[in-house]
Design a protein around this motif. Structure first.
Motif, PDB file in Angstrom:
ATOM      1  N   ASP A 143      66.259  12.019  31.790  1.00 55.36           N
ATOM      2  CA  ASP A 143      66.013  13.335  30.664  1.00 55.36           C
ATOM      3  C   ASP A 143      64.490  13.103  30.295  1.00 55.36           C
ATOM      4  OD1 ASP A 143      66.571  15.396  28.234  1.00 55.36           O
ATOM      5  OD2 ASP A 143      65.135  14.472  27.838  1.00 55.36           O
ATOM      6  N   ARG A 144      63.831  14.273  31.131  1.00 61.39           N
ATOM      7  CA  ARG A 144      62.580  13.812  31.878  1.00 61.39           C
ATOM      8  C   ARG A 144      61.364  13.812  30.432  1.00 61.39           C
ATOM      9  NH1 ARG A 144      61.557  20.309  34.506  1.00 61.39           N
ATOM     10  NH2 ARG A 144      61.309  21.304  32.479  1.00 61.39           N
ATOM     11  N   ASP A 145      62.104  14.987  29.029  1.00 60.64           N
ATOM     12  CA  ASP A 145      60.813  14.649  27.906  1.00 60.64           C
ATOM     13  C   ASP A 145      61.216  13.269  27.567  1.00 60.64           C
ATOM     14  OD1 ASP A 145      59.810  17.199  28.335  1.00 60.64           O
ATOM     15  OD2 ASP A 145      61.143  17.988  28.030  1.00 60.64           O
ATOM     16  N   LEU A 146      62.201  12.670  27.373  1.00 60.34           N
ATOM     17  CA  LEU A 146      62.250  11.923  26.857  1.00 60.34           C
ATOM     18  C   LEU A 146      61.631  10.028  27.594  1.00 60.34           C
ATOM     19  CD1 LEU A 146      63.886   9.811  24.634  1.00 60.34           C
ATOM     20  CD2 LEU A 146      65.710   9.363  26.233  1.00 60.34           C
ATOM     21  N   ALA A 147      61.576  10.896  29.455  1.00 58.76           N
ATOM     22  CA  ALA A 147      60.873   9.371  29.526  1.00 58.76           C
ATOM     23  C   ALA A 147      59.423  10.025  29.463  1.00 58.76           C
ATOM     24  CB  ALA A 147      61.544   9.699  31.471  1.00 58.76           C
ATOM     25  N   GLY A 148      59.571  10.922  29.470  1.00 55.35           N
ATOM     26  CA  GLY A 148      58.078  11.007  28.756  1.00 55.35           C
ATOM     27  C   GLY A 148      57.088  10.647  27.970  1.00 55.35           C
ATOM     28  N   ARG A 149      57.809  10.718  26.684  1.00 58.73           N
ATOM     29  CA  ARG A 149      57.463   9.835  25.125  1.00 58.73           C
ATOM     30  C   ARG A 149      57.683   8.508  24.905  1.00 58.73           C
ATOM     31  NH1 ARG A 149      60.954  14.161  23.720  1.00 58.73           N
ATOM     32  NH2 ARG A 149      63.157  12.860  23.039  1.00 58.73           N
ATOM     33  N   LEU A 150      58.564   8.196  25.802  1.00 56.00           N
ATOM     34  CA  LEU A 150      58.829   6.532  25.926  1.00 56.00           C
ATOM     35  C   LEU A 150      57.101   6.174  26.491  1.00 56.00           C
ATOM     36  CD1 LEU A 150      63.242   6.344  26.644  1.00 56.00           C
ATOM     37  CD2 LEU A 150      61.356   5.957  24.774  1.00 56.00           C
ATOM     38  N   ILE A 151      57.485   6.392  27.509  1.00 56.03           N
ATOM     39  CA  ILE A 151      55.873   5.811  28.903  1.00 56.03           C
ATOM     40  C   ILE A 151      55.097   5.790  27.342  1.00 56.03           C
ATOM     41  CG2 ILE A 151      54.834   6.488  30.909  1.00 56.03           C
ATOM     42  CD1 ILE A 151      56.920   7.597  32.225  1.00 56.03           C
ATOM     43  N   SER A 152      54.634   6.977  27.234  1.00 53.79           N
ATOM     44  CA  SER A 152      53.644   7.062  26.271  1.00 53.79           C
ATOM     45  C   SER A 152      53.432   5.918  25.129  1.00 53.79           C
ATOM     46  CB  SER A 152      53.422   8.774  25.771  1.00 53.79           C
ATOM     47  OG  SER A 152      53.721   9.877  26.113  1.00 53.79           O
ATOM     48  N   ARG A 153      55.140   6.192  24.289  1.00 51.68           N
ATOM     49  CA  ARG A 153      54.861   5.187  23.049  1.00 51.68           C
ATOM     50  C   ARG A 153      55.248   4.084  23.307  1.00 51.68           C
ATOM     51  NH1 ARG A 153      56.062   2.225  19.129  1.00 51.68           N
ATOM     52  NH2 ARG A 153      57.556   2.106  17.761  1.00 51.68           N
ATOM     53  N   TRP A 154      55.684   3.280  23.975  1.00 50.54           N
ATOM     54  CA  TRP A 154      55.966   2.191  24.285  1.00 50.54           C
ATOM     55  C   TRP A 154      54.913   1.335  25.969  1.00 50.54           C
ATOM     56  CZ3 TRP A 154      58.264  -0.841  21.018  1.00 50.54           C
ATOM     57  CH2 TRP A 154      59.226  -0.907  20.308  1.00 50.54           C
ATOM     58  N   ARG A 155      54.154   1.457  26.108  1.00 52.49           N
ATOM     59  CA  ARG A 155      53.299   1.994  26.822  1.00 52.49           C
ATOM     60  C   ARG A 155      53.256   1.404  28.377  1.00 52.49           C
ATOM     61  NH1 ARG A 155      49.274   5.027  26.803  1.00 52.49           N
ATOM     62  NH2 ARG A 155      47.602   3.692  27.487  1.00 52.49           N
ATOM     63  N   VAL A 156      54.477   1.994  29.119  1.00 55.16           N
ATOM     64  CA  VAL A 156      54.846   1.344  30.239  1.00 55.16           C
ATOM     65  C   VAL A 156      54.147   1.406  31.060  1.00 55.16           C
ATOM     66  CG1 VAL A 156      57.134   2.607  31.208  1.00 55.16           C
ATOM     67  CG2 VAL A 156      57.224   2.370  28.928  1.00 55.16           C
ATOM     68  N   THR A 157      54.219  -0.053  31.494  1.00 50.05           N
ATOM     69  CA  THR A 157      53.390  -0.369  32.608  1.00 50.05           C
ATOM     70  C   THR A 157      54.245  -0.180  34.515  1.00 50.05           C
ATOM     71  OG1 THR A 157      54.408  -2.806  32.513  1.00 50.05           O
ATOM     72  CG2 THR A 157      52.420  -1.926  31.276  1.00 50.05           C
ATOM     73  N   HIS A 158      55.216  -0.261  33.719  1.00 47.14           N
ATOM     74  CA  HIS A 158      56.307  -0.103  35.367  1.00 47.14           C
ATOM     75  C   HIS A 158      57.688   0.937  35.607  1.00 47.14           C
ATOM     76  CE1 HIS A 158      53.723  -3.990  35.830  1.00 47.14           C
ATOM     77  NE2 HIS A 158      53.800  -4.157  37.094  1.00 47.14           N
ATOM     78  N   TRP A 159      57.551   1.503  36.797  1.00 47.70           N
ATOM     79  CA  TRP A 159      58.072   2.572  36.718  1.00 47.70           C
ATOM     80  C   TRP A 159      58.844   2.809  37.902  1.00 47.70           C
ATOM     81  CZ3 TRP A 159      57.723   8.574  35.823  1.00 47.70           C
ATOM     82  CH2 TRP A 159      58.874   8.850  35.637  1.00 47.70           C
ATOM     83  N   THR A 160      59.745   1.765  38.377  1.00 48.12           N
ATOM     84  CA  THR A 160      60.916   2.287  39.001  1.00 48.12           C
ATOM     85  C   THR A 160      61.608   3.055  39.083  1.00 48.12           C
ATOM     86  OG1 THR A 160      60.761   0.094  39.617  1.00 48.12           O
ATOM     87  CG2 THR A 160      62.765   0.956  41.566  1.00 48.12           C
ATOM     88  N   ASN A 161      62.235   4.029  40.571  1.00 48.02           N
ATOM     89  CA  ASN A 161      62.601   5.553  39.669  1.00 48.02           C
ATOM     90  C   ASN A 161      63.156   5.987  41.039  1.00 48.02           C
ATOM     91  OD1 ASN A 161      59.661   6.959  40.878  1.00 48.02           O
ATOM     92  ND2 ASN A 161      58.865   6.567  39.397  1.00 48.02           N
ATOM     93  N   ILE A 162      63.717   6.890  41.524  1.00 50.22           N
ATOM     94  CA  ILE A 162      63.525   8.376  42.277  1.00 50.22           C
ATOM     95  C   ILE A 162      62.706   9.137  42.047  1.00 50.22           C
ATOM     96  CG2 ILE A 162      65.980   7.236  42.988  1.00 50.22           C
ATOM     97  CD1 ILE A 162      67.024   9.840  41.479  1.00 50.22           C
ATOM     98  N   PRO A 163      62.804   9.926  43.667  1.00 50.09           N
ATOM     99  CA  PRO A 163      61.317  10.676  43.405  1.00 50.09           C
ATOM    100  C   PRO A 163      61.526  11.704  42.979  1.00 50.09           C
ATOM    101  CG  PRO A 163      61.145  10.217  45.759  1.00 50.09           C
ATOM    102  CD  PRO A 163      62.088   9.110  45.021  1.00 50.09           C
ATOM    103  N   THR A 164      63.122  12.170  42.610  1.00 47.02           N
ATOM    104  CA  THR A 164      62.980  13.507  41.728  1.00 47.02           C
ATOM    105  C   THR A 164      62.857  13.055  40.618  1.00 47.02           C
ATOM    106  OG1 THR A 164      65.493  12.985  41.740  1.00 47.02           O
ATOM    107  CG2 THR A 164      64.970  14.069  43.462  1.00 47.02           C
ATOM    108  N   MET A 165      62.549  11.888  40.351  1.00 43.27           N
ATOM    109  CA  MET A 165      62.354  12.294  38.741  1.00 43.27           C
ATOM    110  C   MET A 165      61.299  12.468  38.501  1.00 43.27           C
ATOM    111  SD  MET A 165      64.495   8.044  37.463  1.00 43.27           S
ATOM    112  CE  MET A 165      66.474   7.711  37.354  1.00 43.27           C
TER     113      MET A 165
END
Length: 581
Positions: free
Chosen positions: A300-322
């Motif tokens: 879920d794109r907006d949940l991802a945005g909130r979690l990266i911001s809230r938890w100060r995510v440093t590393h994100w492995t994904n697929i390009p469509t995300m």
């Protein structure tokens, strides 16, 4: 020149990619000579108060993760699981996935991860082929597993099923705010009754956590089988890839080294853990480092945005469509991505324009990699400080890769297209109970065992590898591998279908999408339409496999021997797409 530390290690100083190899990264590593279980034990002792997982802001520390895994392992042993037994794991990303996975390892058993998108008709094979007698499943998925089990001969059915709810790993107030996407609320909040097995027993996750039986001795080591992830092929029958502890251990450690990983990493774990990339580069690397995994059960794109911001995510492995989806969110300007130091992935090429935006706006270079289930995720990866766009990268730590003629298996010069073959400590041991299929994908050259990927590619003068085509008949839809023969076998169960050929067609968002070219039975013509078949497919197979396009024809093109000429249909589709573009 590197000192060889095992029979797998090869010096790469004479290879072109030696010139672009990151100076801080060793060419080969000596990973721990233990089972994967000890990584969790070590991290729990090192970091007694550190978050191991975050799930909708609910934190589980490393000692809590260890304690729960030990209790579930004791429950498994008490219910007959012995060394080498295969245990099904059938659920979405959640903390219980990691608990269950490591519990199976602690019980000296073998994890059989099953895609939670699979439907009843697809599940029986994952019970019968590995001869699994015990399964762990999410409550919303368990009924499909029970239905598949009921259709099997009595002697092949499950004996025990352990059922869990995702909400039990979430905070009590998770549904009070907007932390849970609205579309997920019923799915995550509903408490399902326990299903029934025809010949076995069903237990609740709480029962396993409360188990007081003693733990069995932990007796497995690097060469023992750890996981049996399934991959399909041209025959349509999924094959189990035999990965011992050492292959996964190597790439878990190597992924940490490659991305400059430390215990301070905070990773967004959204790629599925049932899949080899999320399993190894996500879960195992995080546990090895003692890092924190911020877990998403689905994308879920907006949940991802909130979690990266809230938890100060440093590393994100994904697929390009995300990444494409997140950047397109109307709320994107509300998210803070400044904590990210590493972003990358694979499964499909990152569009150049999106990669350029990431660099210009955030200073992030998207780092692409390449690997297969058979290679424990990466066999190739771009150097994080020197990535090339839409490129597989250079051979990964400890890996020797070549381009060979698919017919003669002789190595080809730089720049020429041939089959990509790899050798190294990450390569699997072979296909479960399929010696002929195993023999078909391996060959020996100068004392080394090479795995044939089935992908066609080339290597440039600097040693970067690029994929150009496939030898194997496979569709890559948003990073999910779809094997046409498997889809066709399921579609032939529809009473209206006389013949079907499944092909991949270009798709601007997914890279490729699935198309079915169908010949209807005479009795069904005019009564069965495209929407009918697409809806039926969504009921009987995983959503990513289901055709999004159905074309009706009077006959399929066939060779003189009567074989359907799928490649002719595929090439015609690509030519039409190119003309339109």
């Amino acid at each position: 020149m590197n000192q060889a530390t095992s029979t797998h290690v090869v010096s790469t100083d004479d290879r072109p990619y030696a010139r672009v190899w990151p100076a801080r990264v060793p060419r080969a590593i000596q990973p721990p000579q233990t089972s994967l279980w000890f990584n969790l034990e070590v991290s729990a002792r090192r970091y007694p108060s550190k978050p191991a997982t975050v799930f909708f802001d609910h934190v589980m520390t490393y000692p809590q993760l260890l304690q729960q895994a030990e209790r579930v392992a004791a429950w498994l042993a008490a219910h007959g699981v012995q060394r080498g037994d295969r245990v099904i794991l059938y659920l979405q990303n959640c903390p219980q996935f990691i608990v269950a996975y490591y519990a199976i390892l602690r019980a000296n058993a073998v994890v059989v991860p099953v895609n939670p998108m699979n439907k009843t008709e697809e599940l029986g094979h994952y019970i019968t082929d590995p001869q699994a007698r015990v399964a762990i499943a999410a409550a919303d998925l368990a009924p499909a597993l029970c239905a598949a089990d009921a259709a099997l001969p009595p002697e092949q059915r499950l004996k025990h099923l352990l059922v869990l709810h995702y909400r039990d790993a979430m905070p009590a107030d998770a549904f009070e705010g907007d932390a849970v996407p609205a579309a997920w609320r019923d799915w995550l909040a509903t408490r399902h009754p326990l299903p029934a097995l025809t010949r076995g027993r069903v237990a609740d996750w709480a029962d396993a956590l409360a188990c007081t039986d003693p733990l069995p001795p932990h007796t497995v080591g690097p060469d023992d089988l750890a996981v049996l992830p399934y991959t399909s092929g041209t025959t349509g029958l999924p094959k189990g890839c035999m990965h011992p502890h050492r292959t996964l251990m190597h790439n878990a450690v190597a992924a940490a080294v490659w991305a400059n990983g430390t215990a301070e990493n905070v990773g967004l774990l959204v790629v599925p853990m049932f899949h080899i990339t999320g399993m190894v580069a996500g879960m195992h690397t995080s546990v090895y480092l003692g890092a924190t995994a911020v877990i998403m059960p689905r994308w879920d794109r907006d949940l991802a945005g909130r979690l990266i911001s809230r938890w100060r995510v440093t590393h994100w492995t994904n697929i390009p469509t995300m990444v494409i989806d997140l950047l397109a969110s109307p709320h994107f300007d509300q998210y803070d991505l400044s904590s990210l130091v590493f972003i990358g992935g694979g499964g499909a090429a990152m569009p150049a324009a999106v990669a350029q935006r990431l660099f210009e706006q955030f200073g992030l270079r998207y780092v692409e990699g390449y690997g297969l289930t058979e290679t424990a995720a990466p066999s190739h990866h771009n150097p994080p400080d020197r990535p090339q766009p839409q490129c597989l990268g250079v051979p990964f730590i400890g890996c020797d890769a070549r381009i060979v003629d698919p017919e003669t298996l002789q190595e080809l010069p730089v720049g020429e297209t041939g089959e990509i073959v790899v050798s190294g400590p990450m390569v699997f041991d072979g296909y479960w109970q399929r010696p002929q299929a195993t023999a078909a994908v391996f060959f020996e050259r100068r004392g080394r065992r090479y795995f044939r990927t089935g992908d066609l590619g080339r290597m440039d003068e600097q040693g970067y590898f690029y994929i150009t085509d496939r030898l194997k008949r496979m569709i890559n839809a948003s990073g999910f591998k779809v094997w046409p023969a498997e889809v066709e076998a399921l579609m032939y169960r529809h009473p209206a279908i006389a013949e079907v050929c499944v092909i991949g067609v270009p798709d601007a968002y997914r890279g490729e999408t699935v198309k079915a070219v169908v010949v209807l039975r005479d009795s069904a013509r005019g009564t069965v339409g495209e929407a009918d078949l697409i809806a039926w497919c969504h009921e009987h197979m995983a959503a990513y496999k289901a055709p999004r396009i159905v074309q009706f024809v009077d006959a399929l093109p066939k060779s003189g021997s009567g074989k359907v000429m799928w490649r002719l249909l595929q090439e015609a589709e690509r030519a039409a797409a190119g003309a339109t573009a």
